[in-house]
Motif scaffolding. Structure first.
Motif, PDB file in Angstrom:
ATOM      1  N   GLN A  72      -2.186  -3.726  -7.707  1.00 50.17           N
ATOM      2  CA  GLN A  72      -0.811  -4.835  -7.428  1.00 50.17           C
ATOM      3  C   GLN A  72      -0.487  -6.119  -8.558  1.00 50.17           C
TER       4      GLN A  72
ATOM      5  N   THR B 206       0.927   4.805  -5.158  1.00 49.62           N
ATOM      6  CA  THR B 206       0.826   4.395  -6.864  1.00 49.62           C
ATOM      7  C   THR B 206       2.156   4.704  -7.439  1.00 49.62           C
TER       8      THR B 206
ATOM      9  N   LEU C   2      -3.530   4.521  -0.638  1.00 53.95           N
ATOM     10  CA  LEU C   2      -2.931   3.768  -1.915  1.00 53.95           C
ATOM     11  C   LEU C   2      -1.455   4.909  -2.093  1.00 53.95           C
TER      12      LEU C   2
ATOM     13  N   PRO D 195       0.591  -1.382   0.103  1.00 55.51           N
ATOM     14  CA  PRO D 195      -0.242  -0.021  -0.180  1.00 55.51           C
ATOM     15  C   PRO D 195       0.959   0.909  -0.460  1.00 55.51           C
TER      16      PRO D 195
ATOM     17  N   ARG E  81      -6.696  -1.400  -5.435  1.00 53.01           N
ATOM     18  CA  ARG E  81      -5.789  -2.439  -5.157  1.00 53.01           C
ATOM     19  C   ARG E  81      -5.115  -3.641  -5.762  1.00 53.01           C
TER      20      ARG E  81
END
Length: 400
Positions: free
Chosen positions: A273, A106, A104, A76, A269
């Motif tokens: 991922q 990124t 989250l 995360p 997520r």
């Protein structure tokens, strides 16, 4: 016995996934390569020509040397950055987010956009996007199997405006979400409180999700930035996307983030991922420190870019362009028709040889290419001396 010809092999399927068939090399890559080849001033791609704060760069160096982030960071994002993002949203906008479940990290905003759309959109879903739009929006919607429905911002009275009736009419039973961008690239429009309230009311009424790209939140010169998540009924249906690149002038670090409810963050997520998994480990610690810089940093950044906006806008107007002075971002859109031109692609491809300046045709940001044909975008996130030289070249070329 008669010989037979071997069977004709079946036609090969194109290598590129058909969902991406309409997307070639991005215009930014094309125009930046043209700038390198011609030695022209690159006002096409939106990246600064100076680094951000020295203390933030040194924070990245410390993290590297201390071994923080050199191995896989948490999926995360590192806790320090997630906490800093939550604190930023609370301090700036009064939006409280749990750093453990509602933030989250990124690989830049581009991954946040892609992950959000891949996670939330299924084949057959419609996604409303404000046109012109950042080119990755269209590609991400296509990859998700969705259908993009553009609502066009149109210029009048020196700026671009959203037609709320057109937005409402674009919503159908198949509409899944509205993809919002404010401050808006490429037009520089900053949606007003009244406009955002109307978008929010529509989303609540029709039970729509909103994915909102707010990477230029600190680059507002006229008006104010208001996150749509702060409007009634919106926090539980909004995925807000932010980024460090535009605010701190470290675009190569690719550190972005999502803030949303636990349910939405978990959903995004799930797609993220399998894109990068994690990225930018040491830089995450540096961005955590950057978000805690004093208010004076953000004020100075805004004031510096406002001065650059005014300088380039004045230079473009003096050269004969019609200029739509942006309320935010670091791009200015112009109309080339007063110069006797109407094809933005041809104009931009010829401009580096013609006067040593690179710009980007706005038509690449449209489904309705004809709507954007005469408009050209210039970036002003450059040194003042560079902008002065670019303005001088444009005036000399078009006023001779």
């Amino acid at each position: 016995m008669t010989a037979t010809n071997p069977a004709t092999p079946p036609a090969r399927r194109p290598l590129l996934n058909r969902r991406l068939a309409e997307f070639g090399t991005t215009i930014f890559a094309e125009m930046s390569a043209l700038a390198v080849r011609t030695g022209a001033i690159n006002l096409g791609q939106g990246f600064p020509d100076t680094d951000g704060p020295e203390e933030v760069r040194e924070a990245a160096v410390r993290a590297l040397r201390d071994g923080r982030g050199n191995q896989y960071p948490p999926g995360p994002g590192v806790p320090e950055l997630r906490t800093a993002i939550a604190d930023h949203q609370l301090k700036r906008y009064g939006l409280g987010y749990d750093p453990d479940t509602e933030v989250l990290v990124t690989a830049g905003a581009t991954e946040a956009i892609a992950a959000s759309l891949l996670a939330l959109v299924e084949p057959g879903d419609e996604v409303i996007a404000l046109e012109p739009y950042y080119d990755s929006y269209a590609a991400s919607i296509a990859l998700a199997g969705g259908t993009r429905v553009p609502v066009t911002l149109r210029p009048h009275d020196g700026a671009y405006h959203l037609d709320l009736d057109e937005l409402r009419a674009a919503v159908t039973p198949r509409t899944r979400l509205i993809l919002l961008n404010t401050p808006h690239n490429p037009t520089g429009t900053v949606l007003t409180r009244e406009e955002l309230a109307a978008v929010a009311a529509l989303a609540v009424e029709r039970d729509l999700l909103v994915v909102t790209d707010e990477v230029y939140e600190h680059l507002v010169f006229d008006g104010e930035h208001l996150p749509i998540a702060s409007f009634p009924g919106m926090r539980e249906r909004t995925v807000t996307i932010g980024s460090a690149g535009k605010t701190f002038s470290f675009t190569g670090w690719k550190v972005g983030w999502v803030t949303a409810t636990p349910e939405l963050v978990t959903t995004v997520r799930a797609a993220k991922q399998f894109l990068t998994y994690v990225s930018a480990g040491p830089f995450q610690y540096a961005v955590a420190e950057a978000l805690r810089l004093p208010d004076s940093y953000f004020d100075d950044l805004r004031d510096d870019l406002r001065a650059k906006r005014d300088l380039l806008s004045a230079g473009l107007a003096a050269a004969g362009f019609e200029v739509y002075r942006p309320a935010g971002t670091y791009f200015v859109t112009t109309d080339i028709r007063p110069l006797g031109e109407s094809d933005g692609f041809a104009f931009c491809r010829a401009l580096p040889e013609r006067c040593g300046v690179v710009a980007v045709p706005n038509a690449v940001f449209y489904d309705h290419r004809e709507q954007g044909a005469p408009f050209v975008r210039f970036a002003f996130c450059k040194k003042l001396a560079v902008l002065r030289e670019a303005a001088s070249r444009l005036r000399t070329t078009f006023n001779s």
